[in-house]
Design a protein around this motif. Structure first.
Motif, mmCIF file in Angstrom:
data_model
loop_
_atom_site.group_PDB
_atom_site.id
_atom_site.type_symbol
_atom_site.label_atom_id
_atom_site.label_comp_id
_atom_site.label_asym_id
_atom_site.label_seq_id
_atom_site.Cartn_x
_atom_site.Cartn_y
_atom_site.Cartn_z
ATOM 1 N N UNK A 142 31.726 60.840 43.485
ATOM 2 C CA UNK A 142 30.789 61.958 43.407
ATOM 3 C C UNK A 142 30.478 62.332 41.968
ATOM 4 N N UNK A 143 31.412 62.007 41.063
ATOM 5 C CA UNK A 143 31.219 62.321 39.646
ATOM 6 C C UNK A 143 30.556 61.188 38.872
ATOM 7 N N UNK A 144 30.115 60.157 39.602
ATOM 8 C CA UNK A 144 29.320 59.108 38.980
ATOM 9 C C UNK A 144 30.048 57.823 38.653
ATOM 10 N N UNK A 145 31.350 57.738 38.933
ATOM 11 C CA UNK A 145 32.091 56.505 38.659
ATOM 12 C C UNK A 145 31.948 55.526 39.820
ATOM 13 N N UNK A 146 31.997 54.241 39.517
ATOM 14 C CA UNK A 146 32.121 53.233 40.559
ATOM 15 C C UNK A 146 33.611 53.152 40.894
ATOM 16 N N UNK A 147 34.010 53.857 41.916
ATOM 17 C CA UNK A 147 35.438 54.009 42.226
ATOM 18 C C UNK A 147 35.819 53.181 43.445
ATOM 19 N N UNK A 148 36.941 52.504 43.325
ATOM 20 C CA UNK A 148 37.457 51.703 44.428
ATOM 21 C C UNK A 148 38.912 52.087 44.653
ATOM 22 N N UNK A 190 46.108 43.152 43.441
ATOM 23 C CA UNK A 190 45.407 44.163 42.650
ATOM 24 C C UNK A 190 44.500 43.513 41.604
ATOM 25 N N UNK A 191 44.989 42.449 40.947
ATOM 26 C CA UNK A 191 44.154 41.749 39.966
ATOM 27 C C UNK A 191 42.884 41.208 40.627
ATOM 28 N N UNK A 192 43.035 40.681 41.828
ATOM 29 C CA UNK A 192 41.864 40.153 42.538
ATOM 30 C C UNK A 192 40.859 41.267 42.815
ATOM 31 N N UNK A 193 41.376 42.445 43.206
ATOM 32 C CA UNK A 193 40.489 43.575 43.475
ATOM 33 C C UNK A 193 39.760 44.011 42.204
ATOM 34 N N UNK A 194 40.449 43.998 41.074
ATOM 35 C CA UNK A 194 39.803 44.357 39.811
ATOM 36 C C UNK A 194 38.735 43.329 39.444
ATOM 37 N N UNK A 195 39.057 42.056 39.636
ATOM 38 C CA UNK A 195 38.085 41.019 39.329
ATOM 39 C C UNK A 195 36.853 41.114 40.207
ATOM 40 N N UNK A 196 37.053 41.358 41.495
ATOM 41 C CA UNK A 196 35.940 41.504 42.426
ATOM 42 C C UNK A 196 35.065 42.691 42.064
ATOM 43 N N UNK A 197 35.684 43.736 41.511
ATOM 44 C CA UNK A 197 34.935 44.949 41.143
ATOM 45 C C UNK A 197 34.275 44.834 39.772
ATOM 46 N N UNK A 236 36.717 48.686 29.270
ATOM 47 C CA UNK A 236 36.449 50.122 29.139
ATOM 48 C C UNK A 236 36.740 50.875 30.432
ATOM 49 N N UNK A 237 37.101 50.159 31.496
ATOM 50 C CA UNK A 237 37.349 50.796 32.785
ATOM 51 C C UNK A 237 38.815 51.241 32.900
ATOM 52 N N UNK A 238 39.132 52.001 33.954
ATOM 53 C CA UNK A 238 40.413 52.719 34.021
ATOM 54 C C UNK A 238 41.081 52.535 35.381
ATOM 55 N N UNK A 239 42.394 52.326 35.346
ATOM 56 C CA UNK A 239 43.223 52.288 36.548
ATOM 57 C C UNK A 239 43.914 53.633 36.707
ATOM 58 N N UNK A 296 47.519 47.407 34.942
ATOM 59 C CA UNK A 296 46.656 47.804 33.832
ATOM 60 C C UNK A 296 47.049 47.081 32.543
ATOM 61 N N UNK A 297 48.359 46.898 32.332
ATOM 62 C CA UNK A 297 48.835 46.251 31.106
ATOM 63 C C UNK A 297 48.435 44.792 31.041
ATOM 64 N N UNK A 298 48.307 44.152 32.190
ATOM 65 C CA UNK A 298 48.082 42.707 32.233
ATOM 66 C C UNK A 298 46.633 42.325 32.488
ATOM 67 N N UNK A 299 45.816 43.245 32.963
ATOM 68 C CA UNK A 299 44.404 42.928 33.200
ATOM 69 C C UNK A 299 43.662 42.959 31.867
ATOM 70 N N UNK A 300 43.029 41.849 31.515
ATOM 71 C CA UNK A 300 42.309 41.736 30.238
ATOM 72 C C UNK A 300 43.203 42.114 29.061
#
Length: 372
Positions: free
Chosen positions: A72-78, A97-104, A109-112, A128-132
């Protein structure tokens, strides 16, 4: 360490406790209070486009509500649902979880956002530490254990067949929201389990914690107790003080593992079916006996461990026939150096130190004092 001072949070104004900023790390805040989710978007910031809300199955409604609010605040939230408790801390769940982040299409600059108990925030921080090679993350702990321990300090990780938290990374969050309202619906056993980490903070650094609990143990067992906010804040300040000086456990931070060497061995032996706080409680009684037998700790302080822990309903003993297995597990504890076992013990109340290579007979005698 000196005794900590803390003013309890009220219903309107959250207490803000700063972590980091003194050891070459970016500082962040731990907010303690009620109705704090309004602070979440501010921590996420305007640069993020996507937000992943990692939550356990038991908090499906909460996770979805947070996701919907962020949308509702404008983020693409999953929302990413993971198993409950320690079952979430596996390589397989992290890969999910990594697969879900990749699919999204998650970028740097994005946030977990990790919502749940200590196991969930451990996993979320590790993802979060290991993604990118590291994206920002925010902890929203919903248990006592998560608030005073797992969500503060940036130690993230998962378990393996060989032991607990052997795979992980130091990756501090961008912020922590400790909403005391989340504790109101917590079961009494889960709430009391978290008190083990609170009591630990009392023994290693802030004796006023012990005095508050001893004054009214029954009240300490309830989130509606008069000192709940103060107990949590004092515990968080103890950890914040330590990790701000030693992010990567090169020295001082080891004191936070008081009682944990045996505790982690018990958890592995029980296939993580024991609550963490219950194992830490037994581990602290063991550490107190080890300190006493090594000539480090006075009788009164050693005995005080039993009285305080028992007063809130935490266990003091474990199976006597399991010592050989526990000893082997402790040899691969993170604090060990080669074949040298290392334990955190007390030289006195609020005076933690390291005991290296204790005599096997002393170890066995100390375990004899906690074996059922």
């Amino acid at each position: 360490m000196t005794e900590q001072s803390a003013a309890p949070a009220d219903e309107q104004t959250p207490t803000r406790i700063q972590v980091g900023g003194t050891a070459g790390t970016d500082p962040y805040e731990v907010l303690v209070g009620r109705s704090l989710l309004g602070e979440l978007a501010g921590l996420i910031g305007a640069d993020a486009k996507r937000v992943a809300v990692i939550h356990p199955e038991a908090l499906a409604e909460t996770g979805e509500a947070i996701r919907a609010d962020l949308a509702d605040q404008g983020y693409e939230a999953v929302a990413i649902q993971v198993p409950n408790a320690e079952e979430a801390k596996t390589a397989e769940v992290a890969a999910y979880c990594w697969k879900a982040l990749g699919t999204s299409g998650f970028t740097r600059s994005d946030v977990v956002v990790g919502v749940g108990g200590g196991a969930t925030t451990d996993l979320a921080g590790f993802v979060a530490a290991t993604w990118l090679r590291g994206v920002r993350w925010i902890a929203v702990p919903t248990t006592v254990l998560g608030m005073v321990d797992a969500a503060v300090g940036g130690k993230t990780g998962i378990n393996t067949a060989e032991g607990k938290n052997l795979v992980g990374a130091f990756h501090p969050p961008a912020g922590v929201l400790c909403d005391l309202g989340a504790l109101d619906s917590l079961g009494v056993h889960d709430y009391v389990s978290g008190l083990a980490e609170v009591i630990k903070a009392g023994f290693i650094a802030d004796p006023e914690i012990l005095a508050l609990i001893e004054a009214d143990p029954e009240a300490a067992r309830s989130p509606q107790g008069p000192h709940t906010a103060e107990l949590l804040e004092r515990s968080i300040r103890v950890k914040a003080d330590v990790v701000s000086s030693d992010l990567k456990e090169s020295g001082l931070r080891e004191i936070l593992n008081y009682g944990h060497t045996l505790a982690h061995a018990i958890e592995k032996n029980e296939r993580y079916k024991w609550r963490h706080g219950a194992a830490v409680s037994v581990g602290m009684v063991f550490a107190a006996e080890l300190g006493r037998l090594a000539g480090r700790l006075d009788d009164a302080t050693a005995d005080r461990h039993r009285s305080v822990l028992e007063s809130v309903g935490l266990p003091l003993t474990y199976r006597g026939d399991q010592w050989p297995k526990l000893l082997e597990t402790m040899k691969v504890d993170k604090k060990s150096r080669g074949d040298l076992l290392r334990f955190i013990v007390l030289n006195g109340l609020g005076r933690p130190t390291v005991l290296e290579g204790p005599d096997p007979a002393v170890l066995l005698a100390a375990y004899g004092e906690v074996s059922a």
